[in-house]
Write a protein that holds these residues in place. Structure first.
Motif, PDB file in Angstrom:
ATOM      1  N   THR A 160     -34.338 -60.372 -48.973  1.00  0.00           N
ATOM      2  CA  THR A 160     -35.493 -59.719 -49.584  1.00  0.00           C
ATOM      3  C   THR A 160     -36.127 -60.663 -50.592  1.00  0.00           C
ATOM      4  O   THR A 160     -35.431 -61.227 -51.456  1.00  0.00           O
ATOM      5  N   VAL A 161     -37.439 -60.863 -50.478  1.00  0.00           N
ATOM      6  CA  VAL A 161     -38.184 -61.642 -51.464  1.00  0.00           C
ATOM      7  C   VAL A 161     -39.332 -60.783 -51.969  1.00  0.00           C
ATOM      8  O   VAL A 161     -39.930 -60.015 -51.217  1.00  0.00           O
ATOM      9  N   GLN A 162     -39.628 -60.895 -53.246  1.00  0.00           N
ATOM     10  CA  GLN A 162     -40.644 -60.071 -53.879  1.00  0.00           C
ATOM     11  C   GLN A 162     -41.562 -60.914 -54.741  1.00  0.00           C
ATOM     12  O   GLN A 162     -41.129 -61.891 -55.354  1.00  0.00           O
ATOM     13  N   LEU A 163     -42.816 -60.509 -54.788  1.00  0.00           N
ATOM     14  CA  LEU A 163     -43.780 -61.060 -55.731  1.00  0.00           C
ATOM     15  C   LEU A 163     -43.960 -60.034 -56.841  1.00  0.00           C
ATOM     16  O   LEU A 163     -44.276 -58.872 -56.570  1.00  0.00           O
ATOM     17  N   THR A 186     -44.882 -54.573 -76.288  1.00  0.00           N
ATOM     18  CA  THR A 186     -44.280 -53.924 -75.135  1.00  0.00           C
ATOM     19  C   THR A 186     -44.604 -54.750 -73.898  1.00  0.00           C
ATOM     20  O   THR A 186     -45.441 -55.656 -73.942  1.00  0.00           O
ATOM     21  N   ASP A 187     -43.929 -54.431 -72.808  1.00  0.00           N
ATOM     22  CA  ASP A 187     -44.259 -55.122 -71.568  1.00  0.00           C
ATOM     23  C   ASP A 187     -44.070 -54.178 -70.382  1.00  0.00           C
ATOM     24  O   ASP A 187     -43.536 -53.070 -70.518  1.00  0.00           O
ATOM     25  N   ASP A 188     -44.555 -54.628 -69.238  1.00  0.00           N
ATOM     26  CA  ASP A 188     -44.518 -53.807 -68.034  1.00  0.00           C
ATOM     27  C   ASP A 188     -44.277 -54.720 -66.843  1.00  0.00           C
ATOM     28  O   ASP A 188     -44.707 -55.878 -66.834  1.00  0.00           O
ATOM     29  N   TYR A 189     -43.573 -54.174 -65.842  1.00  0.00           N
ATOM     30  CA  TYR A 189     -43.284 -54.920 -64.620  1.00  0.00           C
ATOM     31  C   TYR A 189     -43.848 -54.156 -63.424  1.00  0.00           C
ATOM     32  O   TYR A 189     -43.793 -52.926 -63.383  1.00  0.00           O
ATOM     33  N   ALA A 190     -44.363 -54.874 -62.461  1.00  0.00           N
ATOM     34  CA  ALA A 190     -44.863 -54.245 -61.243  1.00  0.00           C
ATOM     35  C   ALA A 190     -44.550 -55.137 -60.054  1.00  0.00           C
ATOM     36  O   ALA A 190     -44.635 -56.365 -60.146  1.00  0.00           O
ATOM     37  N   THR A 191     -44.174 -54.508 -58.941  1.00  0.00           N
ATOM     38  CA  THR A 191     -43.994 -55.239 -57.692  1.00  0.00           C
ATOM     39  C   THR A 191     -45.350 -55.328 -56.997  1.00  0.00           C
ATOM     40  O   THR A 191     -46.006 -54.323 -56.758  1.00  0.00           O
ATOM     41  N   VAL A 192     -45.759 -56.534 -56.673  1.00  0.00           N
ATOM     42  CA  VAL A 192     -47.038 -56.754 -56.006  1.00  0.00           C
ATOM     43  C   VAL A 192     -46.852 -56.812 -54.491  1.00  0.00           C
ATOM     44  O   VAL A 192     -47.660 -56.258 -53.739  1.00  0.00           O
ATOM     45  N   LYS A 212     -51.681 -56.421 -54.340  1.00  0.00           N
ATOM     46  CA  LYS A 212     -52.605 -56.203 -55.446  1.00  0.00           C
ATOM     47  C   LYS A 212     -51.871 -55.553 -56.612  1.00  0.00           C
ATOM     48  O   LYS A 212     -50.885 -54.848 -56.429  1.00  0.00           O
ATOM     49  N   PHE A 213     -52.392 -55.803 -57.798  1.00  0.00           N
ATOM     50  CA  PHE A 213     -51.942 -55.047 -58.960  1.00  0.00           C
ATOM     51  C   PHE A 213     -53.122 -54.894 -59.904  1.00  0.00           C
ATOM     52  O   PHE A 213     -54.097 -55.648 -59.834  1.00  0.00           O
ATOM     53  N   SER A 214     -53.050 -53.885 -60.747  1.00  0.00           N
ATOM     54  CA  SER A 214     -54.122 -53.614 -61.698  1.00  0.00           C
ATOM     55  C   SER A 214     -53.610 -53.815 -63.114  1.00  0.00           C
ATOM     56  O   SER A 214     -52.518 -53.348 -63.458  1.00  0.00           O
ATOM     57  N   ALA A 215     -54.396 -54.509 -63.910  1.00  0.00           N
ATOM     58  CA  ALA A 215     -54.070 -54.661 -65.316  1.00  0.00           C
ATOM     59  C   ALA A 215     -54.505 -53.414 -66.067  1.00  0.00           C
ATOM     60  O   ALA A 215     -55.655 -52.993 -65.942  1.00  0.00           O
ATOM     61  N   PRO A 216     -53.619 -52.775 -66.819  1.00  0.00           N
ATOM     62  CA  PRO A 216     -54.013 -51.550 -67.528  1.00  0.00           C
ATOM     63  C   PRO A 216     -55.027 -51.841 -68.624  1.00  0.00           C
ATOM     64  O   PRO A 216     -55.184 -52.978 -69.079  1.00  0.00           O
TER      65      PRO A 216
END
Length: 551
Positions: free
Chosen positions: A74-77, A87-93, A111-115
C-alpha cells in the motif's frame, strides 16, 4: 513505515496562488533539493519516469516498486497542514493498495481542499510500503485548481434521464348529454423501474414482532441487501458450522413482496474481517475452504434450491479489494480475485458480478485506483458487470454535487454501470441530515452512469453509524426529518400521478412520467369505470397509450 516529504510554504490557502500554478519545487527529482527522507536513504537514479533522474528510496506523483516481498503493498499520498494556531491536520489524497513490481509505474493522483483557516505550512508526502521494500518516485506535482463552477441542475438532469413521454391518443364515444368536463383520466405510477434499495438488519427483519420495520422496507423500496447475513463470518463463524437460514428467510421475504436482492458478499478482502479459523488454514486447505464456501453459497442462494422464488440479482465477489488483498497475499496469488470472478461467473452466469469499494465517490482518494482496477478486470473478461460505489459520506460532511459528478464521470470511463451500493450521510441535526440525504440522492440519481441506489441502513438501532445517519429512530421506529425527506423523494417527487380532464386535454395529450409500471383509470362524475382501466409500462422510449372511452 518509510516516508519522503516535500516542504511546501503555504500562502494562506490555495486561493493565494495563480490557478493551475505548480506549488512544488523540484517535483521532477532532478536533485534532492527541497525533499526530506525521514530516517531512510535517498539517492538519485536513472530509473526514471521522465526527465534525467528520479529519487530512489531504500526502506520505504509516480511510484514504482523495485521489490514487493511477494505481498501487495500500500502506498499513499498524504498532506499535513500546519496552522497558525499551532494545530495541524492530515488528509489522504490518494491511495493504491496491492501494488507490485509487475505494475510498473503507478500514478497516484487525488484532490484535497485547504480549509478556510490561517495555514503556516504544508507537507506533501508519500508513505509506505513495508520497510523492506525499495521504490522509485518521480514527476510529483501539486497544483491549485479553480472552483468547479456552478453545480449541475440535478432536477433537469433527472427529468431528462429518468422520465419518458406517454402519448395519449383518445377515442371518445359518448351518449347524448355526457359532459366531457366530468370525465377524468388518472395516470398513476404503481411501481418504479429504477432500483432504490436498503441494507436490512436481517435479525430485525426476521423477528415476527418487527412488523413496522418490515413494512417500512416493503412499502418504500424495491431492492434489498442482507447487511451482514451473507458474509462468510456470519455463515460460518466456526469451521463446519454453516447457517444460511437467516439470510435465506430474508431473501424469501423480499421476493414474496416483489423485491430484488443483492448478494453481499462472497468474500471480504480486508484482513480484519477474516475469521481466525480461516487465517489458521494451510494454503492448500484455504483454497479448498474458499471454493467450498463459494460454491455452497451460490447453490444455497439459487432460486430453485428454495422453491424457485427467485435467485439473487447481484454478487459483490470480493468486497473492498482496493483496501485489502488478504487472500492474494496469503495464497501468494496476485490473480486470485480475477480467477474467483471467472469461476463465479461460470457457476452463476445469470448473476451480475460487482467490485465494491469506498472512497471512490464520497471522496476521491481511491477513485483513480478503482478506475484502473475496473479496466483491468473488464479487460480480463471474467464476468465483471458493474462497479459498486459505497458512498459513505464523512461525519458532518455535506455532499458536494460537483465532486460527486466528477468522481462518477471518472469511474464511468470504464464503460460499466455504477451502483451506489452503501449510501449514508452523518449529521446529528435531523434537518441538516435531511438536506445531506437529499443532496446526495439527487446527485446520484441525476448521473447517467448510475443504475441503482441502495441506502446502508435506516433505523438507529441497527445502523452502523447510529442515530446521526438514521431515517427511523426509537422503539416506535418514528420517522426522522431525514426519513421524511427521503420518503418524499421516493414516493412523491420521483413518482408520477397525473389527472387530466377530458374536456381540457382533448383527444391528444402527453404526460411525461418516471419509468415504471402504471395504471390508467377513467372516471366519470368522480366514479371509476373499471372496465376501461389499462395497465402499461413506461421505459426509456416514448410510449403510445391508446384509450377508448365509451360512456
Amino acid at each position: 513505515m518509510a516516508k519522503w516529504t516535500a516542504r511546501v510554504p503555504w500562502l494562506l490557502g490555495l486561493l493565494a496562488v495563480s490557478l493551475g500554478a505548480e506549488l512544488l519545487t523540484n517535483g521532477g527529482f532532478e536533485s534532492t533539493s527541497n525533499w526530506d527522507c525521514w530516517g531512510i536513504q535517498c539517492t538519485l537514479t536513472d530509473n526514471k519516469h521522465s526527465g534525467q533522474h528520479a529519487l530512489e528510496v531504500t526502506g520505504s506523483g509516480y511510484i514504482r516498486l523495485l521489490n514487493d516481498d511477494n505481498q501487495g503493498q500500500t502506498v499513499q499520498l498524504e498532506v499535513n497542514l500546519k496552522f497558525e494556531d499551532n494545530t495541524d491536520d492530515y488528509a489522504t489524497v490518494a491511495e493504491h493498495t496491492g501494488a507490485r513490481v509487475s505494475d510498473g509505474w503507478i500514478h497516484l493522483t487525488g484532490k484535497f481542499s485547504a480549509p478556510d483557516k490561517a495555514i503556516k505550512s504544508a507537507r506533501i508526502y508519500y508513505q509506505g510500503p513495508a520497510p523492506a521494500v525499495n521504490f522509485v518516485v518521480d514527476e510529483t506535482s501539486v497544483q491549485s485548481t479553480s472552483p468547479s463552477g456552478a453545480s449541475p441542475n440535478v432536477d433537469d438532469a433527472i427529468n431528462r434521464l429518468r422520465k419518458s413521454d406517454m402519448h395519449f391518443p383518445v377515442t371518445v364515444t359518448t351518449a347524448a348529454g355526457v359532459d366531457k368536463r366530468q370525465v377524468q383520466i388518472h395516470i398513476v405510477q404503481k411501481k418504479k423501474a429504477f432500483p432504490f434499495g436498503m441494507a436490512v438488519g436481517v435479525p430485525y427483519y426476521n423477528n415476527p414482532g418487527m412488523t413496522k420495520y418490515r413494512d417500512f422496507i416493503h412499502q418504500h423500496f424495491n431492492w434489498g441487501v442482507p447487511g451482514n447475513a451473507l458474509k462468510w463470518y456470519a455463515i460460518e463463524g466456526t469451521q463446519g458450522a454453516r447457517n444460511y437460514k437467516p439470510a435465506l428467510d430474508f431473501i424469501d421475504g423480499l421476493h414474496r413482496h416483489g423485491m430484488k436482492v443483492r448478494g453481499h458478499c462472497l468474500l471480504w478482502a480486508v484482513e480484519s474481517t477474516v475469521q481466525s479459523w480461516v487465517k489458521a488454514l494451510s494454503v492448500d486447505d484455504l483454497r479448498k475452504a474458499i471454493w467450498h464456501h463459494v460454491n455452497d453459497t451460490l447453490a444455497m442462494t439459487a432460486g430453485c434450491s428454495r422453491g424457485c422464488r427467485g435467485s439473487l440479482e447481484h454478487w459483490d465477489v470480493n468486497n473492498e479489494l482496493l483496501h485489502g488483498q488478504w487472500y492474494e497475499n496469503r495464497l501468494h496469488d496476485p490473480n486470485f480475485t480475477i480467477n474467483l470472478f471467472r469461476d463465479v461467473h461460470k457457476a452463476a452466469p445469470n448473476v451480475k458480478l460487482f467490485l465494491n469499494d469506498y472512497n471512490v465517490v464520497a471522496n476521491s482518494y481511491s477513485t483513480d485506483a478503482y478506475l484502473e482496477q475496473a479496466k483491468h478486470f473488464k479487460a480480463a473478461n471474467v464476468g465483471l458487470y458493474g462497479l459498486g460505489a459505497q458512498c459513505h459520506f464523512g461525519n458532518e460532511a455535506e455532499p458536494d454535487t460537483n465532486a460527486i459528478w466528477q468522481h462518477l464521470d471518472k469511474l464511468a470511463e470504464a464503460g460499466l454501470p455504477i451502483w451506489a451500493t452503501e449510501l449514508d450521510v452523518y449529521a446529528r441535526d435531523e434537518n441538516r441530515r435531511a438536506d445531506f440525504y437529499e443532496k446526495a440522492m439527487k446527485a446520484l440519481y441525476s448521473h447517467h452512469a448510475v443504475e441503482g441506489i441502495l441506502l446502508w441502513g435506516c433505523w438507529d438501532r441497527e445502523h452502523w453509524r447510529g442515530e446521526p445517519a438514521s431515517l427511523l429512530k426509537g422503539d416506535n421506529l418514528d420517522l426522522t426529518a431525514a426519513g421524511r425527506r427521503v420518503i418524499d423523494l421516493l414516493d412523491r417527487q420521483w413518482m408520477t400521478d397525473v389527472t387530466r380532464v377530458l374536456a381540457d386535454a382533448g383527444d391528444q395529450f402527453t404526460v411525461r412520467g418516471f419509468h415504471g409500471d402504471y395504471e390508467v383509470h377513467v372516471l366519470y362524475q368522480g366514479r371509476e369505470l373499471p372496465s376501461l382501466m389499462k395497465a402499461v409500462t413506461l421505459g426509456k422510449t416514448p410510449l403510445d397509450v391508446n384509450l377508448n372511452v365509451h360512456l
